[in-house]
Design a protein around this motif. Structure first.
Motif, short mmCIF file in Angstrom:
data_model
loop_
_atom_site.label_atom_id
_atom_site.label_comp_id
_atom_site.label_asym_id
_atom_site.label_seq_id
_atom_site.Cartn_x
_atom_site.Cartn_y
_atom_site.Cartn_z
N SER A 100 5.65 -29.34 32.93
CA SER A 100 6.30 -30.64 33.08
C SER A 100 6.98 -30.74 34.44
N GLY A 101 7.12 -31.95 34.92
CA GLY A 101 7.75 -32.16 36.22
C GLY A 101 6.77 -31.94 37.36
N ASP A 102 7.29 -32.04 38.59
CA ASP A 102 6.44 -31.90 39.76
C ASP A 102 6.81 -30.70 40.63
N LYS A 103 7.68 -29.83 40.12
CA LYS A 103 8.12 -28.67 40.91
C LYS A 103 7.47 -27.36 40.47
N ALA A 104 7.24 -27.22 39.15
CA ALA A 104 6.81 -25.91 38.66
C ALA A 104 5.80 -26.02 37.53
N PHE A 105 4.78 -25.20 37.62
CA PHE A 105 3.91 -24.91 36.47
C PHE A 105 4.74 -24.03 35.53
N VAL A 106 5.02 -22.83 35.95
CA VAL A 106 5.99 -21.94 35.31
C VAL A 106 6.59 -21.10 36.44
N ALA A 107 7.91 -21.20 36.64
CA ALA A 107 8.54 -20.55 37.78
C ALA A 107 8.83 -19.08 37.55
N GLY A 108 8.43 -18.56 36.40
CA GLY A 108 8.64 -17.14 36.11
C GLY A 108 9.13 -16.94 34.70
N ALA A 109 9.67 -15.76 34.45
CA ALA A 109 10.25 -15.46 33.15
C ALA A 109 11.71 -15.87 33.15
N ASP A 110 12.29 -15.94 31.97
CA ASP A 110 13.70 -16.25 31.81
C ASP A 110 14.49 -14.97 32.14
N ILE A 111 15.07 -14.91 33.34
CA ILE A 111 15.68 -13.68 33.83
C ILE A 111 16.88 -13.27 32.97
N ALA A 112 17.65 -14.24 32.52
CA ALA A 112 18.81 -13.91 31.68
C ALA A 112 18.37 -13.21 30.40
N GLU A 113 17.27 -13.66 29.82
CA GLU A 113 16.77 -13.02 28.61
C GLU A 113 16.25 -11.62 28.92
#
Length: 262
Positions: free
Chosen positions: A60-73
């Motif tokens: 979703s959106g126009d910036k990211a397909f998937v920007a990576g994993a959830d680092i906090a998790e």
């Protein structure tokens, strides 16, 4: 039909194209355990649904397909839980890779870490001009854990794959195309239209044969399988199909084939 918190599940019943959209825009669609689990459930639902003939995976959106994993998790995981998280991600991404229904990634921005791994699990990748790819895990003291060390090497070769993973460098869409990481690069405004048109061309072919091509190509990379024998078995299986009879008859009669997937 399952409901999803982090995915949009949109099936066009006319074309048979299912669009799965990663929908965590405030997190740049970063992958957490819940999202990976939902991808697995959505894929299983799609595989079980005869109305679904092909799948587009995008963000979703126009910036990211998937920007990576959830680092906090990730930061909170113990070693045993980290191993399980890796195995879960690999299992879900293998489900995509092994799907007999074609899966095409429409990469609409950053595809980093787990996002790059997710895109690589798809059969084809179409990138918007603003897309960026990379496996930057070494910046965090990690390595790719969802199949990235294997699939990046398969797609672009050992030397360049090692360079990208060891330096954590990102590559732009045009460089990804040159390396063979993506199949096409298009303007962002045309991304989904181009992807649907490409997938529609694939879906006009014999569904059984399409699935067997995917399986035979995957066999090349599987140590426990013999690629040539897999191909021979699949080739022979086609001869027993209604689609083969229809395809050859349509060719001889100089008319479009009406495939049924049987």
């Amino acid at each position: 039909m399952a409901s999803f918190e982090n995915l949009l599940y949109d099936l066009d019943t006319t074309s048979g194209i299912l669009t799965l959209t990663l929908n965590r825009p405030t997190k740049l669609n970063a992958l957490n355990g819940a999202t990976i689990s939902e991808i697995g459930k959505a894929m299983q639902q799609a595989l079980d649904d005869q109305q679904v003939r092909g799948i587009i995976l995008t963000g979703s959106g126009d910036k990211a397909f998937v920007a990576g994993a959830d680092i906090a998790e990730l930061a909170a995981l113990s070693e045993p839980l980290a191993r399980r998280a890796s195995e879960q991600g690999q299992e879900v991404f293998c489900m995509i890779e092994e799907s007999p229904k074609p899966v095409v990634a429409a990469v609409n921005g950053f595809a980093l870490g787990g996002g790059c791994e997710l895109a690589m699990a798809c059969h084809l990748r179409i990138a918007a001009e603003n897309a960026r790819f990379g496996q930057p895990e070494v910046n965090l003291g990690l390595i790719p854990g969802y199949g990235g060390t294997q699939r990046l090497t398969q797609l672009i070769g050992k030397g360049k794959a090692l360079e990208l993973m060891l330096t954590a460098d990102m590559v732009k869409a045009d460089e990804a195309l040159r390396l063979g990481l993506v199949n096409h690069v298009v303007p962002a405004a045309e991304l989904l239209t181009f992807t649907r048109e490409l997938l529609s061309r694939i879906l006009s072919k014999a569904p059984l044969a399409v699935g067997l091509v995917i399986d035979s190509v995957n066999a090349y990379f599987a140590d426990e399988r013999h690629g040539y024998q897999t191909e021979a078995n699949a080739f022979a299986r086609c001869f027993a199909s209604d689609d083969f009879k229809e395809g050859t008859q349509a060719f001889l009669e100089k008319r479009p084939a009406a495939f049924t997937g049987k």
